[in-house]
Design an enzyme around this catalytic site. Structure first.
Site, PDB file in Angstrom:
ATOM      1  N   TYR A 136       0.804  -1.227   0.000  1.00 38.37           N
ATOM      2  CA  TYR A 136       0.000   0.000   0.000  1.00 38.37           C
ATOM      3  C   TYR A 136       0.840   1.282   0.000  1.00 38.37           C
ATOM      4  O   TYR A 136       0.671   2.130  -0.891  1.00 38.37           O
ATOM      5  CB  TYR A 136      -0.974  -0.021   1.179  1.00 38.37           C
ATOM      6  CG  TYR A 136      -1.790   1.241   1.290  1.00 38.37           C
ATOM      7  CD1 TYR A 136      -2.854   1.466   0.423  1.00 38.37           C
ATOM      8  CD2 TYR A 136      -1.481   2.214   2.234  1.00 38.37           C
ATOM      9  CE1 TYR A 136      -3.603   2.639   0.502  1.00 38.37           C
ATOM     10  CE2 TYR A 136      -2.216   3.381   2.324  1.00 38.37           C
ATOM     11  CZ  TYR A 136      -3.270   3.591   1.458  1.00 38.37           C
ATOM     12  OH  TYR A 136      -3.992   4.759   1.538  1.00 38.37           O
ATOM     13  N   LYS A 164       1.282   4.119  -3.150  1.00 38.11           N
ATOM     14  CA  LYS A 164       0.925   5.534  -3.021  1.00 38.11           C
ATOM     15  C   LYS A 164       2.131   6.439  -3.286  1.00 38.11           C
ATOM     16  O   LYS A 164       1.978   7.555  -3.808  1.00 38.11           O
ATOM     17  CB  LYS A 164       0.338   5.811  -1.639  1.00 38.11           C
ATOM     18  CG  LYS A 164      -1.032   5.166  -1.422  1.00 38.11           C
ATOM     19  CD  LYS A 164      -2.077   5.710  -2.378  1.00 38.11           C
ATOM     20  CE  LYS A 164      -3.476   5.238  -2.030  1.00 38.11           C
ATOM     21  NZ  LYS A 164      -4.519   5.789  -2.925  1.00 38.11           N
TER      22      LYS A 164
END
Length: 247
Positions: free
Chosen positions: A167, A171
Site C-alpha cells: 500500500y 501511493k
C-alpha cells in the site's frame, strides 16, 4: 452544455470519496459517483439529490479497461466535458501479504493495479473530456504513509507504523505519477495534485495499523480545496490540511 462544474469522483459511494462528493455537491457541482457496484452508486447519488445536490451514478471499475472506456463515453455523451477528476478509488490489500519475508506478489500486484494503474487508466480515458474544460483539475488521493520524510522522521507517528511492501509503496508511486502528469499537462492548463487525507476513520483505513483520529469529512476538505481553487491553485504538489507534505 451544462454550466455547472462537472466532477467525477472514483470510489465515491462511501468513505472519503463519498464525503468529497457530498462537499462538491454542496458547492453546486454536478457530481458523478464512480462506483464498481451500480446499486451502491445509485444509492449514494439518490441521497445527495435528496439533500439538494446534483449527482448521478456512473458504473466504474478502475481495473477494468472496458468499464473505464464505457464511463468516459457515457460522461462525454451526457455532459460533454469534465472539469474535475478525483482519483479516490483505492485498496489497502491484505496486510499479511505485504510483510517483508512473507510477501505475496499477487496481492501486491492487485494493490498496484487499483492504486496506480487504475489511476493511469481513468486519467487517460478522461483526458479528452478534461481538455474541454476551461479550468480542469485532477486530484489524486494518496496517503501520508507514502511520505519518505514522515516515515523516516523519528518524531512522526508514521515512523512507528510497521513496514509494508504494498500500500504505501503504491501511493509513493502515485505521488510521482502526479508530478509526471502535472508536467505533461501544464501546457493544457490542467492542474494535478496529490493529497494526504490523514488517518480517517473509514472502513478502508481500519486495516492500515494507524490510529484513526479524523473523519472522512476531515479528509475530504483538502481534496475539495484543490479541486475548486482558481488560477492560484498549485500543480505537481502533495498536500494535506497544513500545506505541503514532504515526498
Amino acid at each position: 452544455m451544462n454550466e455547472s462544474r462537472i466532477a467525477l469522483v472514483t470510489g465515491a459511494n462511501r468513505g472519503i470519496g463519498r464525503a468529497v462528493a457530498d462537499r462538491l455537491a454542496g458547492l453546486g457541482t454536478t457530481v458523478l459517483i464512480g462506483a464498481r457496484s451500480p446499486e451502491r452508486g445509485v444509492d449514494a447519488a439518490e441521497k445527495i439529490r435528496a439533500a439538494g445536490g446534483t449527482a448521478y451514478a456512473i458504473g466504474l471499475d478502475v481495473t477494468d479497461e472496458r468499464s473505464v472506456a464505457a464511463a468516459a463515453g457515457e460522461i462525454g455523451e451526457r455532459f460533454g466535458r469534465l472539469d474535475v477528476l478525483v482519483n479516490n478509488a483505492g485498496i489497502a490489500g491484505d496486510p499479511a501479504g505485504q510483510v517483508a519475508g512473507a510477501a505475496r506478489l499477487d496481492g501486491i500486484r492487485a494493490v498496484f493495479e487499483t492504486n496506480l494503474f487504475g489511476v493511469v487508466a481513468v486519467t487517460e480515458a478522461m483526458l479528452p473530456l478534461l481538455r474541454r474544460s476551461a479550468r480542469a483539475r485532477i486530484v489524486n488521493v494518496s496517503s501520508g504513509t507514502s511520505s519518505m520524510g514522515w516515515t523516516t522522521d523519528a518524531t512522526h507517528y508514521l515512523s512507528r507504523v510497521p513496514g509494508s511492501l504494498g500500500y504505501p509503496v503504491s501511493k509513493a508511486a502515485l505521488n510521482m505519477l502526479t508530478v509526471q502528469y502535472a508536467k505533461s499537462l501544464a501546457a493544457d492548463g490542467i492542474l494535478v495534485n496529490a493529497i494526504a487525507p490523514g488517518a480517517c476513520d473509514t472502513d478502508f483505513a481500519r486495516g492500515l495499523g494507524v490510529e484513526l483520529t479524523r473523519t472522512a469529512e476531515d479528509g475530504a476538505a483538502i481534496v475539495v480545496r484543490l479541486a475548486t481553487l482558481g488560477r492560484d491553485c498549485p500543480t505537481g504538489g502533495f498536500f494535506d490540511d497544513d500545506g505541503k507534505v514532504p515526498f
